[in-house]
Write a protein that holds these residues in place. Structure first.
Motif, PDB file in Angstrom:
ATOM      1  N   LEU A 185       0.804  -1.243  -0.045  1.00 25.96           N
ATOM      2  CA  LEU A 185       0.162   0.061  -0.028  1.00 25.96           C
ATOM      3  C   LEU A 185       0.966   1.414  -0.158  1.00 25.96           C
ATOM      4  N   GLU A 186       2.032   1.299   0.793  1.00 24.69           N
ATOM      5  CA  GLU A 186       2.818   2.315   0.934  1.00 24.69           C
ATOM      6  C   GLU A 186       3.629   2.554  -0.297  1.00 24.69           C
ATOM      7  N   GLY A 187       4.182   1.397  -1.148  1.00 22.24           N
ATOM      8  CA  GLY A 187       4.602   1.549  -2.338  1.00 22.24           C
ATOM      9  C   GLY A 187       3.809   2.062  -3.585  1.00 22.24           C
ATOM     10  N   VAL A 188       2.722   1.382  -3.568  1.00 25.28           N
ATOM     11  CA  VAL A 188       1.903   1.769  -4.731  1.00 25.28           C
ATOM     12  C   VAL A 188       1.132   3.137  -4.520  1.00 25.28           C
ATOM     13  N   GLY A 189       0.779   3.576  -3.393  1.00 28.20           N
ATOM     14  CA  GLY A 189       0.081   4.638  -2.981  1.00 28.20           C
ATOM     15  C   GLY A 189      -1.419   4.517  -2.991  1.00 28.20           C
ATOM     16  N   PRO A 190      -2.257   5.420  -2.594  1.00 32.53           N
ATOM     17  CA  PRO A 190      -3.446   5.343  -2.416  1.00 32.53           C
ATOM     18  C   PRO A 190      -4.400   4.922  -3.561  1.00 32.53           C
ATOM     19  N   ASP A 192      -6.774   5.857  -6.672  1.00 36.84           N
ATOM     20  CA  ASP A 192      -6.964   7.032  -7.256  1.00 36.84           C
ATOM     21  C   ASP A 192      -8.628   7.373  -7.149  1.00 36.84           C
ATOM     22  N   GLU A 193      -8.691   8.605  -6.378  1.00 36.48           N
ATOM     23  CA  GLU A 193      -9.980   8.958  -6.204  1.00 36.48           C
ATOM     24  C   GLU A 193     -10.802   9.602  -7.347  1.00 36.48           C
ATOM     25  N   GLY A 194     -10.085   9.654  -8.556  1.00 37.03           N
ATOM     26  CA  GLY A 194     -10.696  10.036  -9.451  1.00 37.03           C
ATOM     27  C   GLY A 194     -11.733   9.251 -10.240  1.00 37.03           C
ATOM     28  N   PHE A 195     -11.704   7.918  -9.882  1.00 38.62           N
ATOM     29  CA  PHE A 195     -12.577   6.732 -10.027  1.00 38.62           C
ATOM     30  C   PHE A 195     -13.559   6.792  -9.009  1.00 38.62           C
ATOM     31  N   PHE A 196     -14.784   7.384  -9.523  1.00 37.41           N
ATOM     32  CA  PHE A 196     -15.911   7.318  -8.344  1.00 37.41           C
ATOM     33  C   PHE A 196     -16.339   5.896  -8.010  1.00 37.41           C
ATOM     34  N   ILE A 197     -16.558   5.175  -8.988  1.00 44.01           N
ATOM     35  CA  ILE A 197     -16.714   3.625  -8.886  1.00 44.01           C
ATOM     36  C   ILE A 197     -16.438   3.076 -10.269  1.00 44.01           C
ATOM     37  N   TRP A 198     -16.099   1.674 -10.233  1.00 46.69           N
ATOM     38  CA  TRP A 198     -15.344   0.715 -11.053  1.00 46.69           C
ATOM     39  C   TRP A 198     -14.056   1.272 -11.734  1.00 46.69           C
ATOM     40  N   PHE A 199     -13.438   0.393 -12.105  1.00 45.08           N
ATOM     41  CA  PHE A 199     -11.760   0.302 -12.657  1.00 45.08           C
ATOM     42  C   PHE A 199     -10.990   0.899 -11.449  1.00 45.08           C
ATOM     43  N   GLU A 200     -11.313   1.316 -10.242  1.00 48.20           N
ATOM     44  CA  GLU A 200     -10.380   1.700  -9.463  1.00 48.20           C
ATOM     45  C   GLU A 200      -9.603   0.492  -8.778  1.00 48.20           C
ATOM     46  N   ASP A 201      -9.943  -0.684  -8.699  1.00 50.67           N
ATOM     47  CA  ASP A 201      -9.059  -1.996  -8.558  1.00 50.67           C
ATOM     48  C   ASP A 201      -8.287  -2.412  -9.676  1.00 50.67           C
ATOM     49  N   VAL A 202      -8.836  -2.121 -10.859  1.00 51.28           N
ATOM     50  CA  VAL A 202      -7.807  -2.398 -12.137  1.00 51.28           C
ATOM     51  C   VAL A 202      -6.685  -1.574 -12.089  1.00 51.28           C
ATOM     52  N   ASP A 203      -7.073  -0.165 -11.935  1.00 55.28           N
ATOM     53  CA  ASP A 203      -6.075   0.843 -11.853  1.00 55.28           C
ATOM     54  C   ASP A 203      -4.909   0.617 -10.750  1.00 55.28           C
ATOM     55  N   TRP A 204      -5.417   0.258  -9.316  1.00 58.25           N
ATOM     56  CA  TRP A 204      -4.453  -0.014  -8.400  1.00 58.25           C
ATOM     57  C   TRP A 204      -3.658  -1.240  -8.524  1.00 58.25           C
ATOM     58  N   CYS A 205      -4.470  -2.436  -9.124  1.00 61.32           N
ATOM     59  CA  CYS A 205      -3.564  -3.534  -9.341  1.00 61.32           C
ATOM     60  C   CYS A 205      -2.722  -3.548 -10.433  1.00 61.32           C
ATOM     61  N   TYR A 206      -3.101  -2.578 -11.479  1.00 60.76           N
ATOM     62  CA  TYR A 206      -2.220  -2.379 -12.743  1.00 60.76           C
ATOM     63  C   TYR A 206      -0.649  -1.652 -12.135  1.00 60.76           C
ATOM     64  N   ARG A 207      -1.187  -0.556 -11.153  1.00 63.08           N
ATOM     65  CA  ARG A 207       0.148   0.014 -10.763  1.00 63.08           C
ATOM     66  C   ARG A 207       0.867  -0.839  -9.716  1.00 63.08           C
ATOM     67  N   ALA A 208       0.246  -1.802  -9.089  1.00 63.56           N
ATOM     68  CA  ALA A 208       1.261  -2.688  -8.310  1.00 63.56           C
ATOM     69  C   ALA A 208       1.869  -3.433  -9.102  1.00 63.56           C
ATOM     70  N   TYR A 209       1.195  -3.986 -10.170  1.00 62.72           N
ATOM     71  CA  TYR A 209       1.860  -4.889 -10.896  1.00 62.72           C
ATOM     72  C   TYR A 209       3.146  -4.371 -11.543  1.00 62.72           C
ATOM     73  N   SER A 210       2.838  -3.032 -12.089  1.00 65.13           N
ATOM     74  CA  SER A 210       3.856  -2.326 -12.777  1.00 65.13           C
ATOM     75  C   SER A 210       4.962  -1.938 -11.817  1.00 65.13           C
ATOM     76  N   GLY A 211       4.709  -1.937 -10.662  1.00 66.75           N
ATOM     77  CA  GLY A 211       5.867  -1.596  -9.377  1.00 66.75           C
ATOM     78  C   GLY A 211       6.217  -2.867  -9.371  1.00 66.75           C
ATOM     79  N   GLY A 212       6.292  -3.996  -9.854  1.00 70.05           N
ATOM     80  CA  GLY A 212       7.061  -5.210  -9.586  1.00 70.05           C
ATOM     81  C   GLY A 212       6.319  -6.087  -8.507  1.00 70.05           C
ATOM     82  N   TYR A 213       5.064  -5.941  -7.935  1.00 66.94           N
ATOM     83  CA  TYR A 213       4.590  -6.777  -7.025  1.00 66.94           C
ATOM     84  C   TYR A 213       3.629  -7.943  -7.819  1.00 66.94           C
ATOM     85  N   GLY A 214       3.957  -9.198  -7.260  1.00 67.89           N
ATOM     86  CA  GLY A 214       3.046 -10.175  -7.715  1.00 67.89           C
ATOM     87  C   GLY A 214       1.577 -10.229  -7.451  1.00 67.89           C
ATOM     88  N   LEU A 215       0.726 -10.674  -8.333  1.00 69.41           N
ATOM     89  CA  LEU A 215      -0.594 -10.834  -8.213  1.00 69.41           C
ATOM     90  C   LEU A 215      -0.912 -12.294  -8.169  1.00 69.41           C
TER      91      LEU A 215
END
Length: 312
Positions: A185-190, A192-215
């Motif tokens: 959480l600290e590495g990826v960051g919060p 994105d509150e620009g996503f009111f609903i839907w795709f917020e998990d896609v965005d966060w997981c994409y950032r996590a994966y791009s940062g080298g964290y396994g899914l």
């Protein structure tokens, strides 16, 4: 961390899902048996008596009133900021955790140090697996054109699927049931509150994966997921607009302005064609006049919506 401190925070964002939320909370103790956990519910200004129900039946839950409907991402961020545990589990209020499921998910994370984000097996009320619906590859321009447009009907006839244009080895973890570590959480960051609903998990997981964290996914940890309870009072047209707004935001953010422009332009062209053709048929075909003109109006409304999104 003291031995008495919780290892896990279970975070739930609620909006008018009182009954589902109660079932979710009732399942936690048996599902997380042996795991020290705390539970936080952020409420996005529900009007169904959720707060009174929590006070009456679940006094051990930390209740945080948002004061207004902040959307999912902002609600999750508020819940995360209120905790400091090593592990954080996001659960939708319409999820019922199976017996021992949370414990198995925590064990999975403990044994797989390369995994930074993990979820359990999601099944519907009928027991049908939802893994193919939620654990999907990150969308690309070509997969989106096939999945989010009317071309999908034609492509299906030729057995052309969106998955053909994605990396099937990487599958996002749905926010309905998402376990992660504090350091991730600290590495990826919060969120994105620009996503009111839907795709917020896609965005966060994409950032996590791009940062080298396994899914990953723990198949033994089973969670029953109803889905869509918060949206039952919301019209289909409004839901569609919310969904496409978030989808287009994801593409502009992660796939570049060109891919975003192509996708939005393609959707605009489709809606313009539907609006024009349906309107013309409605004017000359008496028996279908009302239905076709209504379809034309809906397409026109959606056309205007997408155009405003592009201009904004």
């Amino acid at each position: 961390m003291k031995k008495t401190d919780p290892l896990l925070s279970i975070l739930i964002v609620n909006w008018n899902t009182r009954e589902s939320l109660a079932h979710c909370l009732e399942s936690l103790a048996e599902s997380a048996e042996g795991v020290r956990f705390q539970t936080v519910v952020v409420d996005n200004d529900s009007e169904d008596g959720s707060e009174a129900m929590l006070e009456r039946s679940f006094p051990w839950v930390t209740f945080i009133p948002a004061g207004r409907n902040l959307g999912y991402s902002a609600g999750v961020n508020m819940a995360i900021r209120s905790t400091g545990t090593p592990l954080v589990l996001l659960l939708n209020p319409d999820v019922v955790a199976g017996k021992g499921a949370i414990g198995k998910l925590v064990d999975y994370m403990g044994k797989n140090h390369e995994i930074g984000v993990a979820g359990g097996t999601l099944v519907g009320e009928d027991g049908r697996s939802q893994m193919g619906d939620y654990y999907v590859p990150f969308p690309t321009l070509w997969s989106a054109l096939l999945h989010y447009s009317r071309v999908s009907v034609l492509a299906g006839r030729f057995h052309i699927t969106p998955e053909r244009f994605t990396d099937p080895s990487v599958r996002q973890v749905p926010g309905a049931c998402l376990l992660t570590r504090r350091e991730v959480l600290e590495g990826v960051g919060p969120f994105d509150e620009g996503f009111f609903i839907w795709f917020e998990d896609v965005d966060w997981c994409y950032r996590a994966y791009s940062g080298g964290y396994g899914l990953g996914a723990c198949e033994e940890a089973v969670f029953e997921h109803v889905g869509g309870k918060s949206f039952e009072p919301i019209s289909t047209e409004t839901r569609r607009k919310w969904y496409y707004r978030s989808m287009l935001r994801f593409f502009r953010k992660h796939r570049g302005r060109l891919a975003w422009t192509i996708l939005a332009g393609f959707i605009l062209t489709e809606e313009a064609l539907v609006m024009t053709i349906s309107g013309a048929i409605g004017l000359v075909w008496g028996s279908r006049r009302e239905n076709m003109l209504a379809r034309s109006r809906r397409a026109g409304s959606f056309f205007s919506f997408v155009r405003r999104e592009m201009m904004g």
